[in-house]
Enzyme design. Sequence first.
Site, PDB file in Angstrom:
ATOM      1  N   LEU A 158      46.460  24.301  48.040  1.00  0.00           N
ATOM      2  CA  LEU A 158      47.409  24.274  49.159  1.00  0.00           C
ATOM      3  C   LEU A 158      48.793  23.855  48.678  1.00  0.00           C
ATOM      4  O   LEU A 158      49.621  23.429  49.465  1.00  0.00           O
ATOM      5  CB  LEU A 158      46.914  23.303  50.244  1.00  0.00           C
ATOM      6  CG  LEU A 158      45.695  23.757  51.042  1.00  0.00           C
ATOM      7  CD1 LEU A 158      45.314  22.688  52.080  1.00  0.00           C
ATOM      8  CD2 LEU A 158      45.957  25.088  51.761  1.00  0.00           C
ATOM      9  N   CYS A 207      44.665  36.029  35.273  1.00  0.00           N
ATOM     10  CA  CYS A 207      43.570  36.498  36.143  1.00  0.00           C
ATOM     11  C   CYS A 207      44.004  36.895  37.561  1.00  0.00           C
ATOM     12  O   CYS A 207      43.775  38.032  37.969  1.00  0.00           O
ATOM     13  CB  CYS A 207      42.486  35.430  36.219  1.00  0.00           C
ATOM     14  SG  CYS A 207      41.646  35.212  34.642  1.00  0.00           S
ATOM     15  N   LYS A 224      46.142  40.298  37.858  1.00  0.00           N
ATOM     16  CA  LYS A 224      45.464  41.536  37.449  1.00  0.00           C
ATOM     17  C   LYS A 224      44.197  41.779  38.282  1.00  0.00           C
ATOM     18  O   LYS A 224      43.878  42.921  38.604  1.00  0.00           O
ATOM     19  CB  LYS A 224      45.148  41.520  35.949  1.00  0.00           C
ATOM     20  CG  LYS A 224      43.825  40.911  35.574  1.00  0.00           C
ATOM     21  CD  LYS A 224      43.435  41.178  34.125  1.00  0.00           C
ATOM     22  CE  LYS A 224      42.289  40.267  33.685  1.00  0.00           C
ATOM     23  NZ  LYS A 224      41.058  40.376  34.442  1.00  0.00           N
TER      24      LYS A 224
HETATM   25  N1  NAD Z   1      41.131  33.531  30.579  1.00  0.00           N
HETATM   26  C1  NAD Z   1      40.390  32.978  31.527  1.00  0.00           C
HETATM   27  O1  NAD Z   1      40.569  31.818  31.858  1.00  0.00           O
HETATM   28  C2  NAD Z   1      39.306  33.771  32.210  1.00  0.00           C
HETATM   29  C3  NAD Z   1      38.423  33.120  33.088  1.00  0.00           C
HETATM   30  C4  NAD Z   1      37.392  33.855  33.692  1.00  0.00           C
HETATM   31  C5  NAD Z   1      37.237  35.207  33.401  1.00  0.00           C
HETATM   32  N2  NAD Z   1      38.102  35.816  32.543  1.00  0.00           N
HETATM   33  C6  NAD Z   1      37.857  37.228  32.205  1.00  0.00           C
HETATM   34  O2  NAD Z   1      37.227  37.253  30.916  1.00  0.00           O
HETATM   35  C7  NAD Z   1      37.634  38.428  30.191  1.00  0.00           C
HETATM   36  C8  NAD Z   1      38.222  38.038  28.852  1.00  0.00           C
HETATM   37  O3  NAD Z   1      39.399  37.320  29.084  1.00  0.00           O
HETATM   38  P1  NAD Z   1      40.099  36.423  27.951  1.00  0.00           P
HETATM   39  O4  NAD Z   1      41.195  35.694  28.630  1.00  0.00           O
HETATM   40  O5  NAD Z   1      39.068  35.656  27.200  1.00  0.00           O
HETATM   41  O6  NAD Z   1      40.675  37.573  27.006  1.00  0.00           O
HETATM   42  P2  NAD Z   1      41.359  37.402  25.567  1.00  0.00           P
HETATM   43  O7  NAD Z   1      42.333  38.487  25.432  1.00  0.00           O
HETATM   44  O8  NAD Z   1      41.777  35.976  25.382  1.00  0.00           O
HETATM   45  O9  NAD Z   1      40.130  37.650  24.526  1.00  0.00           O
HETATM   46  C9  NAD Z   1      39.532  38.884  24.286  1.00  0.00           C
HETATM   47  C10 NAD Z   1      39.141  38.990  22.812  1.00  0.00           C
HETATM   48  O10 NAD Z   1      38.472  40.260  22.607  1.00  0.00           O
HETATM   49  C11 NAD Z   1      38.825  40.750  21.316  1.00  0.00           C
HETATM   50  N3  NAD Z   1      38.534  42.193  21.256  1.00  0.00           N
HETATM   51  C12 NAD Z   1      39.220  43.227  21.803  1.00  0.00           C
HETATM   52  N4  NAD Z   1      38.576  44.388  21.589  1.00  0.00           N
HETATM   53  C13 NAD Z   1      37.440  44.095  20.900  1.00  0.00           C
HETATM   54  C14 NAD Z   1      36.345  44.852  20.417  1.00  0.00           C
HETATM   55  N5  NAD Z   1      36.271  46.170  20.604  1.00  0.00           N
HETATM   56  N6  NAD Z   1      35.349  44.205  19.777  1.00  0.00           N
HETATM   57  C15 NAD Z   1      35.393  42.869  19.570  1.00  0.00           C
HETATM   58  N7  NAD Z   1      36.407  42.092  20.016  1.00  0.00           N
HETATM   59  C16 NAD Z   1      37.415  42.697  20.669  1.00  0.00           C
HETATM   60  C17 NAD Z   1      40.292  40.384  21.170  1.00  0.00           C
HETATM   61  O11 NAD Z   1      40.674  40.347  19.811  1.00  0.00           O
HETATM   62  C18 NAD Z   1      40.323  38.987  21.837  1.00  0.00           C
HETATM   63  O12 NAD Z   1      40.146  37.950  20.890  1.00  0.00           O
HETATM   64  C19 NAD Z   1      38.582  39.177  31.124  1.00  0.00           C
HETATM   65  O13 NAD Z   1      37.838  40.109  31.879  1.00  0.00           O
HETATM   66  C20 NAD Z   1      39.091  38.080  32.045  1.00  0.00           C
HETATM   67  O14 NAD Z   1      39.507  38.583  33.300  1.00  0.00           O
HETATM   68  C21 NAD Z   1      39.119  35.140  31.936  1.00  0.00           C
HETATM   69  O1  UPG Z   2      47.720  25.192  45.072  1.00  0.00           O
HETATM   70  C1  UPG Z   2      47.975  25.969  44.138  1.00  0.00           C
HETATM   71  C2  UPG Z   2      47.036  26.281  43.119  1.00  0.00           C
HETATM   72  C3  UPG Z   2      47.390  27.181  42.125  1.00  0.00           C
HETATM   73  N1  UPG Z   2      48.619  27.758  42.129  1.00  0.00           N
HETATM   74  C4  UPG Z   2      48.974  28.723  41.062  1.00  0.00           C
HETATM   75  O2  UPG Z   2      47.914  29.666  40.929  1.00  0.00           O
HETATM   76  C5  UPG Z   2      47.845  30.140  39.587  1.00  0.00           C
HETATM   77  C6  UPG Z   2      46.407  30.083  39.066  1.00  0.00           C
HETATM   78  O3  UPG Z   2      46.010  28.751  38.910  1.00  0.00           O
HETATM   79  P1  UPG Z   2      44.504  28.338  38.524  1.00  0.00           P
HETATM   80  O4  UPG Z   2      43.557  29.023  39.422  1.00  0.00           O
HETATM   81  O5  UPG Z   2      44.436  26.865  38.467  1.00  0.00           O
HETATM   82  O6  UPG Z   2      44.401  28.881  37.028  1.00  0.00           O
HETATM   83  P2  UPG Z   2      43.599  30.055  36.262  1.00  0.00           P
HETATM   84  O7  UPG Z   2      43.303  29.531  34.903  1.00  0.00           O
HETATM   85  O8  UPG Z   2      44.362  31.318  36.411  1.00  0.00           O
HETATM   86  O9  UPG Z   2      42.167  30.179  36.995  1.00  0.00           O
HETATM   87  C7  UPG Z   2      41.867  31.199  37.958  1.00  0.00           C
HETATM   88  O10 UPG Z   2      41.529  32.417  37.312  1.00  0.00           O
HETATM   89  C8  UPG Z   2      40.402  32.307  36.403  1.00  0.00           C
HETATM   90  C9  UPG Z   2      40.230  33.652  35.713  1.00  0.00           C
HETATM   91  O11 UPG Z   2      39.550  34.568  36.502  1.00  0.00           O
HETATM   92  C10 UPG Z   2      39.174  31.896  37.198  1.00  0.00           C
HETATM   93  O12 UPG Z   2      38.040  31.810  36.325  1.00  0.00           O
HETATM   94  C11 UPG Z   2      39.440  30.557  37.894  1.00  0.00           C
HETATM   95  O13 UPG Z   2      38.300  30.191  38.680  1.00  0.00           O
HETATM   96  C12 UPG Z   2      40.670  30.712  38.770  1.00  0.00           C
HETATM   97  O14 UPG Z   2      41.004  29.458  39.393  1.00  0.00           O
HETATM   98  C13 UPG Z   2      48.837  29.276  38.784  1.00  0.00           C
HETATM   99  O15 UPG Z   2      50.038  30.003  38.577  1.00  0.00           O
HETATM  100  C14 UPG Z   2      49.102  28.081  39.683  1.00  0.00           C
HETATM  101  O16 UPG Z   2      50.390  27.530  39.490  1.00  0.00           O
HETATM  102  C15 UPG Z   2      49.545  27.453  43.115  1.00  0.00           C
HETATM  103  O17 UPG Z   2      50.659  27.989  43.124  1.00  0.00           O
HETATM  104  N2  UPG Z   2      49.184  26.574  44.100  1.00  0.00           N
END
Ligand code: NAD
Ligand code: UPG
EC number: 1.1.1.22
Length: 435
Positions: free
Chosen positions: A263, A273, A276
């Site tokens: 909030l 995340c 996209k």
């Molecule tokens: N970043 C987050 O906090 C978060 C949280 C929850 C879910 N996700 C999801 O998880 C997925 C991964 O996100 P990320 O942030 O870890 O991505 P990232 O870009 O940090 O990591 C992806 C890795 O895959 C590797 N790669 C690419 N093509 C490849 C291949 N063909 N074989 C082997 N390795 C290869 C890249 O070199 C890279 O190190 C996405 O779908 C994202 O939406 C991300």
């Molecule tokens: O009250 C709030 C809370 C968050 N944000 C903004 O929202 C964005 C996302 O924040 P946060 O959700 O804490 O970070 P992420 O690491 O992007 O995590 C989200 O995206 C991840 C990738 O999918 C999920 O796994 C998590 O559950 C989800 O919270 C940031 O720009 C924050 O500044 C606000 O503006 N106001």
Amino acid sequence: MNVSIVGSGYVGTTVAACLADLGHEVVTIDIDKDIVNAVNDGESPIHEPGLDDLVAEHGGGRLRASTDYEDIRDTELTMLALPTPSNDDGSIDLQFMEAGAASVGEALAGAERSADDPHLVVTKSTVVPNTTKDRLAPRIADAGLERGTDFLVASNPEFQREGTAVADFLNPDKLVFGTDDDRATDLLYELYAPLREAADGDVPVVETGIAEAEMIKYANNTFLATKVSLINDIGNICKEFGVDAYEVADAIGLDDRIGEQFLRSGVGWGGSCFPKDTDAIIAAAREQGYDPAVLSAAVELNDAQPERLLSLLDTHADVSGKRIAVLGLAFKPGTDDIRNTRAVPVIEGLQERGADIVAYDPVATENMRERYPDIQYADSAATALGGASGAVVVTDWDEFAALDAEFDDMADPIVVDGRRVIERREGITYEGLTW
Ligand SMILES: NC(=O)c1ccc[n+]([C@@H]2O[C@H](COP(=O)([O-])OP(=O)(O)OC[C@H]3O[C@@H](n4cnc5c(N)ncnc54)[C@H](O)[C@@H]3O)[C@@H](O)[C@H]2O)c1
Ligand SMILES: O=c1ccn([C@@H]2O[C@H](COP(=O)(O)OP(=O)(O)O[C@H]3O[C@H](CO)[C@@H](O)[C@H](O)[C@H]3O)[C@@H](O)[C@H]2O)c(=O)[nH]1
């Protein structure tokens, strides 16, 4: 268990290190040799609190990394933690997932397995409904494998946040097991058994279908993103009336049906995340013939907040040719990640106005310098503020809350705060975006 994780980025490395810490033997597969070498040398390839220690302890031991897909043959299950970026139209780009799935299939095809012991391939990445079944399973099968006999598929989305990823993974609110085969469900229970035993409290498991699991991830993220857009909408109304949106938010957060988290109104949501994933599910829904009105409005409102911030600055100064400090570049505190940070539209808006920008962030400066090499970067907030004719706050780093005498060194102490980190005080012209 022996586990492999394809993709050793933010999610893959965090999950791998945590699973190794919980006692599993884990190998990550990545095409990036630097990442592979770092993990094997016990060095975390990303900036994430708590990950350094885990990789230092297990890297090269229970946690290994490799560029060779054949290493998955010795494991019982493989997680796909590959990128799922956006195409230009916002729809999901599955090229990395499909390439990874094909490589997994080829590696498995060369392995000797018994028919009663199929390999489980788990989608960890965020993918739109039916991707695992319709787009990934066929790529695995292309290598001459049969789903159900040679391999199984499942969806197990990840909810960790950047900045708190290790703690979030080890103490999740829920685990989601999307399967259509009891053997896959059993393997996921076995994988998470040590985590559920070690977690601070009960960890509920949601057993559901594969497409439902994929959709749960989008529902989770878009709900939270929309919650922030809604509080920003309410905050913008508050500003018009001279009402403090944070007092309003604190009060409504006491209602259990609303909840106190997410909030914080301000300059909007960014990161790797929310933007996209919201775009991807809107595009996927439209492809099915449904136009999600609320989600589209949430994106529109989010896109407009940075310009609202700059319009407030405009009411106090013509910034053309003036030194303007940008405080905060990361998309949120606790990370050096600048993917979809609100700092980008703020910087571009200031550039359009002809401002002379000086930016500061505690950890994200180098990442931003690669993108905008031509603006000035300061090594402290104090240096950025010195001589500035205005400042905008984009990221809610704690250290900005401690700023005080530093404002005295501004040429014109105008502060427009997009995150409510600076206290209103004597001697500065202060504007909060929604308060
Ligand atoms: N970043 C987050 O906090 C978060 C949280 C929850 C879910 N996700 C999801 O998880 C997925 C991964 O996100 P990320 O942030 O870890 O991505 P990232 O870009 O940090 O990591 C992806 C890795 O895959 C590797 N790669 C690419 N093509 C490849 C291949 N063909 N074989 C082997 N390795 C290869 C890249 O070199 C890279 O190190 C996405 O779908 C994202 O939406 C991300
Ligand atoms: O009250 C709030 C809370 C968050 N944000 C903004 O929202 C964005 C996302 O924040 P946060 O959700 O804490 O970070 P992420 O690491 O992007 O995590 C989200 O995206 C991840 C990738 O999918 C999920 O796994 C998590 O559950 C989800 O919270 C940031 O720009 C924050 O500044 C606000 O503006 N106001």
